[in-house]
Enzyme design. Structure first.
Site, mmCIF file in Angstrom:
data_model
loop_
_atom_site.group_PDB
_atom_site.id
_atom_site.type_symbol
_atom_site.label_atom_id
_atom_site.label_comp_id
_atom_site.label_asym_id
_atom_site.label_seq_id
_atom_site.Cartn_x
_atom_site.Cartn_y
_atom_site.Cartn_z
ATOM 1 N N LYS A 94 6.037 39.255 -2.835
ATOM 2 C CA LYS A 94 4.647 39.251 -3.288
ATOM 3 C C LYS A 94 3.935 40.504 -2.765
ATOM 4 C CE LYS A 94 4.192 34.325 -4.020
ATOM 5 N NZ LYS A 94 3.274 33.170 -3.949
ATOM 6 N N ARG A 132 0.819 -1.213 0.000
ATOM 7 C CA ARG A 132 0.000 0.000 0.000
ATOM 8 C C ARG A 132 0.851 1.261 0.000
ATOM 9 N NH1 ARG A 132 -3.934 0.403 -2.416
ATOM 10 N NH2 ARG A 132 -2.737 2.086 -3.317
ATOM 11 N N GLU A 187 6.426 40.008 -7.614
ATOM 12 C CA GLU A 187 5.078 39.795 -8.156
ATOM 13 C C GLU A 187 4.382 41.143 -8.345
ATOM 14 O OE1 GLU A 187 2.010 36.882 -6.354
ATOM 15 O OE2 GLU A 187 1.435 38.866 -5.602
ATOM 16 N N LYS A 227 3.130 24.890 -3.478
ATOM 17 C CA LYS A 227 1.849 24.301 -3.072
ATOM 18 C C LYS A 227 1.936 22.778 -3.165
ATOM 19 C CE LYS A 227 -0.699 28.419 -4.511
ATOM 20 N NZ LYS A 227 -1.676 29.003 -5.440
ATOM 21 N N ASP A 250 0.783 38.365 -12.066
ATOM 22 C CA ASP A 250 -0.156 37.525 -11.327
ATOM 23 C C ASP A 250 -1.601 37.816 -11.718
ATOM 24 O OD1 ASP A 250 -0.782 35.591 -9.292
ATOM 25 O OD2 ASP A 250 -1.446 37.257 -8.038
#
Length: 284
Positions: free
Chosen positions: A165, A98, A200, A133, A221
């Site tokens: 960002k 598994r 960004e 992510k 973005d």
């Protein structure tokens, strides 16, 4: 990036989670002297990734298990193809099954999806890259799978590059009282020449002030296609252009055709479907 130490650490933790006190089903039903051979068989077409991880799940369960990988990572396969074979003590093969499948199914799913993205943009110079992510603890595995599918990796962690960002910029300009350009120039001056600086932007009017600071990459973005084309023309080779946001298999071709250099997509790792692979025991 996917080192033997990382593989061992992550796979051993998964095996311990799955059988903290052993596999009582196999220990109860299967004679200790029984041996088994099983084949890793594709139930659907795809791109293979995770061969070393699959093998480690078996051999860390029991060093007496022998694994024969039939294909290398990055290999395209058809439904019905045998991708690997496993031979050894039957209890151990069944116990490791598994965990071995969970890893190779997910990694092959990521490689398969990435290969589809790469095929969509193959007629352009755009590169498909992943993001941070990723599943916590599995970043090295998932990013290896992206490369197996023909994609590239973005920065591995927060320690690898400066990536400013919108929230960073809001705090930076508010706290320093400087213009965006001057604030970023100050940042640039603090960095070693080997450290990449990416910024960004979410509006066209931010591009020139950011370029004036001497950044290496500008991320556009959530720009529309028209805005991406405008941004590429405005930047005109003065920095690497990355597109991010609303990237999917349905949109990536159009995004690539705007002329951007890099397309980053979190979907490669956070929204992927595990591929249908099975471990079939050969009955003699």
């Amino acid at each position: 990036m996917l080192t033997r130490q990382i593989i061992h650490t992550v796979v051993q933790a998964a095996l311990t989670e799955d059988a903290p006190w052993g596999d009582i089903t196999s220990q109860t039903l299967i004679p200790e002297s029984a041996t088994a051979t099983a084949h890793l068989v594709a139930r659907e077409p795809g791109t293979f990734a995770g061969g070393e991880v699959f093998a480690a799940a078996m051999t860390l369960t029991d060093p007496a298990v022998d694994v024969d990988l039939r294909v290398a990572d990055g290999t395209a396969f058809a439904a019905g193809d045998t991708l690997a074979s496993v031979t050894g003590p039957a209890r151990s093969v069944l116990q490791g099954e598994r965990v071995a499948l969970n890893f190779v199914q997910r990694m092959s799913g990521i490689a398969t999806l990435t290969a589809a993205f790469v095929a969509e943009v193959a007629h352009t110079s755009a590169r498909i890259v992943d993001t941070r992510k990723t599943t916590p603890g599995l970043r090295a595995f998932e990013r290896h799978a992206v490369r197996a599918g023909g994609g590239r990796n973005h920065r591995y962690s927060l320690s690898d590059a400066v990536m400013a960002k919108d929230n960073h910029l809001a705090v930076l300009t508010a706290q320093t009282g400087l213009s965006l350009t001057d604030a970023l120039r100050q940042v640039r001056e603090q960095l070693p020449h080997t450290t990449h600086l990416e910024v960004e932007v979410d509006r066209i009017d931010q591009i020139e002030p950011v370029l004036a600071a001497g950044v290496d990459t500008i991320m556009l973005d959530n720009f529309s296609l028209d805005e991406l084309r405008e941004g590429v023309a405005l930047i005109a080779g003065r920095a690497i252009v990355e597109a991010s946001g609303n990237v999917s298999l349905a949109t990536v071709r159009d995004i690539a055709e705007t002329g951007v250099d890099v397309i980053s997509s979190g979907a490669l790792t956070h929204s992927v479907r595990s591929l249908d692979l099975g471990l079939d025991v050969v009955v003699e």
